[in-house]
Write a protein that holds these residues in place. Sequence first.
Motif, PDB file in Angstrom:
ATOM      1  N   THR A  25       0.521   8.889   5.436  1.00 11.57           N
ATOM      2  CA  THR A  25       0.828   8.264   6.635  1.00 11.57           C
ATOM      3  C   THR A  25       0.163   7.510   6.921  1.00 11.57           C
ATOM      4  OG1 THR A  25      -1.243   9.536   6.841  1.00 11.57           O
ATOM      5  CG2 THR A  25       0.275  11.065   7.371  1.00 11.57           C
ATOM      6  N   ALA A  26       0.285   6.360   8.572  1.00  8.36           N
ATOM      7  CA  ALA A  26      -0.346   5.227   8.917  1.00  8.36           C
ATOM      8  C   ALA A  26      -2.157   5.663   8.469  1.00  8.36           C
ATOM      9  CB  ALA A  26      -0.255   5.392   9.985  1.00  8.36           C
ATOM     10  N   ASP A  27      -2.797   6.934   8.811  1.00 13.02           N
ATOM     11  CA  ASP A  27      -3.942   7.024   8.618  1.00 13.02           C
ATOM     12  C   ASP A  27      -4.456   6.464   6.952  1.00 13.02           C
ATOM     13  OD1 ASP A  27      -6.536   7.850   9.058  1.00 13.02           O
ATOM     14  OD2 ASP A  27      -6.037   9.150   7.957  1.00 13.02           O
ATOM     15  N   THR A  28      -3.326   7.539   6.166  1.00 13.75           N
ATOM     16  CA  THR A  28      -3.917   7.014   4.358  1.00 13.75           C
ATOM     17  C   THR A  28      -3.440   5.969   3.799  1.00 13.75           C
ATOM     18  OG1 THR A  28      -2.556   9.944   4.351  1.00 13.75           O
ATOM     19  CG2 THR A  28      -2.917   8.208   2.638  1.00 13.75           C
ATOM     20  N   ILE A  29      -2.782   5.255   4.730  1.00 12.00           N
ATOM     21  CA  ILE A  29      -2.596   3.552   4.502  1.00 12.00           C
ATOM     22  C   ILE A  29      -3.447   2.986   4.641  1.00 12.00           C
ATOM     23  CG2 ILE A  29      -1.217   1.752   4.351  1.00 12.00           C
ATOM     24  CD1 ILE A  29       0.494   3.801   2.815  1.00 12.00           C
ATOM     25  N   ALA A  30      -4.030   2.760   6.239  1.00 13.84           N
ATOM     26  CA  ALA A  30      -4.948   2.047   7.181  1.00 13.84           C
ATOM     27  C   ALA A  30      -6.666   2.988   5.584  1.00 13.84           C
ATOM     28  CB  ALA A  30      -5.042   2.814   7.988  1.00 13.84           C
ATOM     29  N   ARG A  31      -7.029   3.627   5.232  1.00 14.40           N
ATOM     30  CA  ARG A  31      -7.806   3.182   4.626  1.00 14.40           C
ATOM     31  C   ARG A  31      -7.843   2.983   3.464  1.00 14.40           C
ATOM     32  NH1 ARG A  31      -8.034   9.540   3.599  1.00 14.40           N
ATOM     33  NH2 ARG A  31      -6.619   9.548   5.415  1.00 14.40           N
ATOM     34  N   THR A  32      -6.866   2.408   3.237  1.00 17.70           N
ATOM     35  CA  THR A  32      -7.268   1.644   1.616  1.00 17.70           C
ATOM     36  C   THR A  32      -6.962   0.061   2.327  1.00 17.70           C
ATOM     37  OG1 THR A  32      -4.593   1.102   1.351  1.00 17.70           O
ATOM     38  CG2 THR A  32      -5.026   3.064   0.917  1.00 17.70           C
ATOM     39  N   ASP A  48      -2.813   2.541  14.393  1.00 16.11           N
ATOM     40  CA  ASP A  48      -2.930   1.893  15.645  1.00 16.11           C
ATOM     41  C   ASP A  48      -1.321   0.776  14.992  1.00 16.11           C
ATOM     42  OD1 ASP A  48      -4.279   0.130  16.331  1.00 16.11           O
ATOM     43  OD2 ASP A  48      -3.743   0.410  17.785  1.00 16.11           O
ATOM     44  N   LYS A  49      -2.080  -0.137  14.457  1.00 17.93           N
ATOM     45  CA  LYS A  49      -1.406  -1.186  14.001  1.00 17.93           C
ATOM     46  C   LYS A  49      -0.664  -1.342  12.662  1.00 17.93           C
ATOM     47  CE  LYS A  49      -0.278  -5.502  14.431  1.00 17.93           C
ATOM     48  NZ  LYS A  49       0.726  -5.579  14.851  1.00 17.93           N
ATOM     49  N   VAL A  50      -1.565  -0.445  11.522  1.00 14.23           N
ATOM     50  CA  VAL A  50      -0.571   0.292  10.561  1.00 14.23           C
ATOM     51  C   VAL A  50       0.724   0.780  11.140  1.00 14.23           C
ATOM     52  CG1 VAL A  50      -1.052   1.208   8.240  1.00 14.23           C
ATOM     53  CG2 VAL A  50      -2.641  -0.007   8.695  1.00 14.23           C
ATOM     54  N   ALA A  51       0.823   2.494  11.826  1.00 12.81           N
ATOM     55  CA  ALA A  51       1.588   3.281  12.516  1.00 12.81           C
ATOM     56  C   ALA A  51       3.110   2.065  12.379  1.00 12.81           C
ATOM     57  CB  ALA A  51       1.410   4.024  13.502  1.00 12.81           C
ATOM     58  N   GLU A  52       2.205   1.193  13.577  1.00 17.07           N
ATOM     59  CA  GLU A  52       3.405   0.046  14.066  1.00 17.07           C
ATOM     60  C   GLU A  52       4.474  -0.417  12.895  1.00 17.07           C
ATOM     61  OE1 GLU A  52       3.630  -3.707  17.522  1.00 17.07           O
ATOM     62  OE2 GLU A  52       1.927  -2.907  16.074  1.00 17.07           O
ATOM     63  N   LEU A  53       3.421  -0.505  12.211  1.00 17.54           N
ATOM     64  CA  LEU A  53       3.842  -1.694  11.169  1.00 17.54           C
ATOM     65  C   LEU A  53       4.523  -0.631   9.928  1.00 17.54           C
ATOM     66  CD1 LEU A  53       1.432  -3.895   9.868  1.00 17.54           C
ATOM     67  CD2 LEU A  53       2.952  -4.647  11.328  1.00 17.54           C
ATOM     68  N   LEU A  54       4.938   0.525  10.044  1.00 18.23           N
ATOM     69  CA  LEU A  54       5.261   1.304   9.395  1.00 18.23           C
ATOM     70  C   LEU A  54       6.703   1.886   9.703  1.00 18.23           C
ATOM     71  CD1 LEU A  54       2.527   3.873   7.860  1.00 18.23           C
ATOM     72  CD2 LEU A  54       4.198   2.764   6.642  1.00 18.23           C
ATOM     73  N   ALA A  55       6.358   2.306  11.028  1.00 20.33           N
ATOM     74  CA  ALA A  55       7.446   2.134  12.209  1.00 20.33           C
ATOM     75  C   ALA A  55       8.556   1.181  11.772  1.00 20.33           C
ATOM     76  CB  ALA A  55       7.824   2.678  13.244  1.00 20.33           C
ATOM     77  N   THR A  56       8.347  -0.064  11.679  1.00 25.03           N
ATOM     78  CA  THR A  56       8.983  -1.533  11.751  1.00 25.03           C
ATOM     79  C   THR A  56       9.998  -1.751  10.398  1.00 25.03           C
ATOM     80  OG1 THR A  56       7.812  -2.905  13.535  1.00 25.03           O
ATOM     81  CG2 THR A  56       8.457  -3.807  11.856  1.00 25.03           C
ATOM     82  N   LEU A  57       9.375  -1.190   9.212  1.00 18.26           N
ATOM     83  CA  LEU A  57       9.494  -1.044   7.951  1.00 18.26           C
ATOM     84  C   LEU A  57      10.469  -0.320   7.854  1.00 18.26           C
ATOM     85  CD1 LEU A  57       6.447  -1.597   5.978  1.00 18.26           C
ATOM     86  CD2 LEU A  57       8.319  -3.046   6.011  1.00 18.26           C
ATOM     87  N   ALA A  58      10.711   1.065   8.559  1.00 23.81           N
ATOM     88  CA  ALA A  58      11.550   1.934   8.617  1.00 23.81           C
ATOM     89  C   ALA A  58      12.806   1.391   9.460  1.00 23.81           C
ATOM     90  CB  ALA A  58      10.412   3.652   8.981  1.00 23.81           C
ATOM     91  N   ALA A  87       0.984  -1.233   0.275  1.00 29.05           N
ATOM     92  CA  ALA A  87      -0.321  -0.472   0.031  1.00 29.05           C
ATOM     93  C   ALA A  87       0.664   1.405  -0.667  1.00 29.05           C
ATOM     94  CB  ALA A  87      -1.257  -0.029   0.984  1.00 29.05           C
ATOM     95  N   LEU A  88       2.018   1.095   0.961  1.00 27.30           N
ATOM     96  CA  LEU A  88       3.035   2.439   0.801  1.00 27.30           C
ATOM     97  C   LEU A  88       2.934   2.816  -0.315  1.00 27.30           C
ATOM     98  CD1 LEU A  88       3.852   4.720   2.400  1.00 27.30           C
ATOM     99  CD2 LEU A  88       6.077   2.818   3.220  1.00 27.30           C
ATOM    100  N   ALA A  89       3.898   1.640  -1.060  1.00 23.15           N
ATOM    101  CA  ALA A  89       4.705   1.575  -2.506  1.00 23.15           C
ATOM    102  C   ALA A  89       3.352   1.998  -4.075  1.00 23.15           C
ATOM    103  CB  ALA A  89       4.864  -0.035  -3.369  1.00 23.15           C
ATOM    104  N   ALA A  90       2.415   1.632  -3.383  1.00 25.54           N
ATOM    105  CA  ALA A  90       0.815   2.052  -4.540  1.00 25.54           C
ATOM    106  C   ALA A  90       0.498   4.100  -4.304  1.00 25.54           C
ATOM    107  CB  ALA A  90      -0.609   1.060  -4.434  1.00 25.54           C
ATOM    108  N   ALA A  91       1.100   3.947  -2.865  1.00 25.33           N
ATOM    109  CA  ALA A  91       0.651   5.457  -2.410  1.00 25.33           C
ATOM    110  C   ALA A  91       1.182   6.122  -3.269  1.00 25.33           C
ATOM    111  CB  ALA A  91       1.056   5.563  -1.518  1.00 25.33           C
ATOM    112  N   GLY A  92       2.239   6.076  -3.465  1.00 29.25           N
ATOM    113  CA  GLY A  92       2.748   6.996  -5.072  1.00 29.25           C
ATOM    114  C   GLY A  92       3.383   7.984  -4.204  1.00 29.25           C
ATOM    115  N   GLY A  93       4.356   8.154  -3.101  1.00 23.74           N
ATOM    116  CA  GLY A  93       4.711   9.578  -2.192  1.00 23.74           C
ATOM    117  C   GLY A  93       4.715   9.619  -1.180  1.00 23.74           C
ATOM    118  N   PRO A  94       5.013  10.049  -0.234  1.00 23.26           N
ATOM    119  CA  PRO A  94       4.517   9.883   1.217  1.00 23.26           C
ATOM    120  C   PRO A  94       3.766   9.947   1.491  1.00 23.26           C
ATOM    121  CG  PRO A  94       5.782  11.803   0.458  1.00 23.26           C
ATOM    122  CD  PRO A  94       5.467  11.225  -0.920  1.00 23.26           C
TER     123      PRO A  94
END
Length: 96
Positions: A57-64, A71-81, A48-55
């Motif tokens: 947030t966790a909220d933006t990704i969670a909506r997809t 909160d879970k998506v934010a944790e996974l994004l921090a882990t990926l980083a 989903a982050l790759a498909a976003a095509g740019g920066p």
Amino acid sequence: MTTTAKRHPLTRPSATLSLRERAVARGAGEKTPWLKTLPEQVQAVRAALAAAGGPATADTIARTLQRARTDKVAELLATLAAIGQAREVEPGTYSA
């Protein structure tokens, strides 16, 4: 001699499609299912982050993603980083 024809990805059973292939098969605007296992969730967030095509947030990704908690998506994004699979471009905003 036996030859095996390679099937087009969209003609394979959905269980064997990658997350990206599932998204293409569903069409634009439809949410990706939030999967049960952690590896599948990580893969879904990364795709989903790759498909976003740019920066994004966790909220933006969670909506997809269907039923994904921000909160879970934010944790996974921090882990990926943390492991170098995503980049935090500013606090709370990530890019692939």
